[in-house]
Design an enzyme around this catalytic site. Structure first.
Site, short mmCIF file in Angstrom:
data_model
loop_
_atom_site.label_atom_id
_atom_site.label_comp_id
_atom_site.label_asym_id
_atom_site.label_seq_id
_atom_site.Cartn_x
_atom_site.Cartn_y
_atom_site.Cartn_z
N LYS A 115 0.80 -1.23 0.00
CA LYS A 115 0.00 0.00 0.00
C LYS A 115 0.84 1.28 0.00
CE LYS A 115 -2.48 -1.87 3.42
NZ LYS A 115 -3.47 -2.04 4.48
N ASP A 131 -6.22 -5.15 10.20
CA ASP A 131 -7.54 -4.50 10.16
C ASP A 131 -8.68 -5.49 9.93
OD1 ASP A 131 -6.61 -4.92 7.59
OD2 ASP A 131 -6.98 -2.89 6.87
#
Ligand code: ADP
Length: 420
Positions: free
Chosen positions: A108, A145
């Site tokens: 990311k 997450d």
């Protein structure tokens, strides 16, 4: 796939004050969470992560995190307590325990040297220690997450068994039997609970199980998806910071969706199928077509006149476009976002078929899922289609975006849970 060492799900009986750190995408957040039965109080502060921090030495990033933690503690007057901290670190980690996790590879857009292969909890603790006695925190769990999303939903909806993220990146986790986890090196005892709540329907299911972080974003890294990757998928991959990695993620998530749309638009314009064959400087610029534009354009469908589409094309400096062009741009956005939703559904259906329980809730979070007007619907359609015969669609238990967190028991529609 990595075992997370998380052996049970919350059942709503948990109490107390906890700190949470959330690092894994666009922002970094610190939260103070007070659990008091069904009531959850959250105070949170968002701190930006600059490009310098995303690419600078790892110690600088962790020093910044520790500094933000201290600021947060001061602001909320928490200096006198030693608070337990849950660290949501949403990058692929090989966990060796609840508080030991080595970063496998940055994703990311992060590239900080000195962190890969290191224990990120140790790096955090060392950064906290460098601030001296002014900060009073103990990291008691590291998770990603997807696990955070699943745990938060399970707190209220005890049938939650799968967690999915559709944001900057994409990933999923699910509850698996320990005897199927061939890499499991922990103990096989029951997880200890202070008291077992009666409303846990899958109480058997949470024993002798562990949450598996699938890291499904990396599916395809060994060529498994080559049969459906297009030329433009290869272009996105080659231009990325991690070529050859996170192939499934690059076909689905928010970090890449806008860029895929942009590449198709440029190709169509050069082939004289759009914009009278002309592009613009902005349209030719990598990363300039934001994924949020896809949501914005999709909202046009209901309204007349393609107002949003025109606005985005104007913003991108495209001068010559017709109503037909607008319709075609819409179609391109639809195709790319439907493909993403369908691929995510394929992953979800696979996990649901594997879990093979009735009444399973899937917890989903991430801005792509939240803000794209049709993502939820597309996922519903495709997930239904891909479920094994034995698993009835109506067996899935439900909350939908408009229901927020209240479970709709007995609803005949399938909804995925949206956690806010
Ligand atoms: P995280 O970075 O932790 O995954 P989010 O879940 O908020 O955080 O995801 C942010 C990503 O979601 C952005 O990188 C962007 O690609 C995408 N995004 C942001 N806004 C929208 C939107 N309105 N529609 C679709 N995707 C969006």
């Amino acid at each position: 796939m990595y075992p997370t060492y998380v052996r049970g799900l919350p059942d709503g009986s948990e109490r107390g004050h906890f700190l949470a750190l959330d690092l894994g995408g666009t922002n970094f957040r610190v939260l103070l969470i007070t659990l008091k039965g069904i009531d959850v109080e959250m105070k949170n502060k968002i701190f930006p992560i600059s490009q310098e921090l995303m690419h600078g030495e790892g110690t600088l990033l962790f020093d910044y995190i520790a500094e933000c933690l201290e600021m947060f503690q001061r602001e909320y007057n928490l200096m006198q307590d030693t608070l337990s901290l849950g660290f949501t670190f949403s990058f692929p980690c090989k966990q060796e325990g609840l508080t030991k996790a080595r970063l496998v590879k940055w994703t990311k857009g992060f590239t900080c040297p000195g962190v890969e292969n290191e224990d990120v909890v140790r790096l955090l603790n060392e950064a906290i220690a460098r601030r001296g006695s002014s900060i009073n925190i103990q990291c008691t769990a590291l998770l990603n997450d997807t696990v955070g999303c699943l745990m938060s939903c399970a707190f209220l909806d005890h049938n939650s068994m799968v967690g999915v993220i559709l944001g900057t990146g994409t990933n999923a986790c699910y509850m698996e039997h320990l005897d199927k986890v061939l890499t499991w090196d922990g103990d096989f005892d029951e997880p200890k609970r202070v008291e077992q709540s009666e409303n846990v329907q899958h109480s058997d299911a949470i024993s002798r199980k562990v949450i598996i972080n699938t890291e499904w974003g990396a599916f395809g890294d060994n060529g498994e998806l080559d049969f459906i990757r297009t030329d433009l998928d290869h272009v996105v991959d080659k231009a990325s910071l991690n070529p050859g990695k996170q192939i499934f993620e690059k076909m689905i998530s928010g970090m890449y969706m806008g860029e895929l749309v942009r590449l198709v638009l440029v190709k169509c314009a050069r082939d004289e199928l759009l914009f009278s064959g002309e592009t613009s400087q902005d349209l030719e610029t990598q990363g300039r077509f934001y994924t949020k534009y896809v949501s914005k354009l999709k909202r046009d469908e209901e309204s007349e006149g393609y107002t949003n589409t025109k606005q985005v094309l104007d913003e991108l400096g495209v001068e010559k476009y017709t109503m037909d062009d607008c319709r075609h741009v819409q179609y391109i956005c639809s195709t790319i976002s439907s493909r993403a939703a369908y691929l995510a559904s394929a992953g979800i259906a696979t996990l649901l078929n594997r879990v093979n329980l009735p009444n399973v809730t899937v917890a989903v979070d991430g801005s792509l899922y939240r803000f794209h007007p049709h993502f939820h619907r597309r996922m519903m359609e495709k997930t239904k289609e891909l479920l094994d015969n034995g698993i009835q669609v109506s067996d899935l238990l439900l909350t939908c975006p408009s229901c927020d967190l209240s479970p709709v028991v007995g609803c005949n529609e399938v909804h995925l849970l949206r956690y806010i």
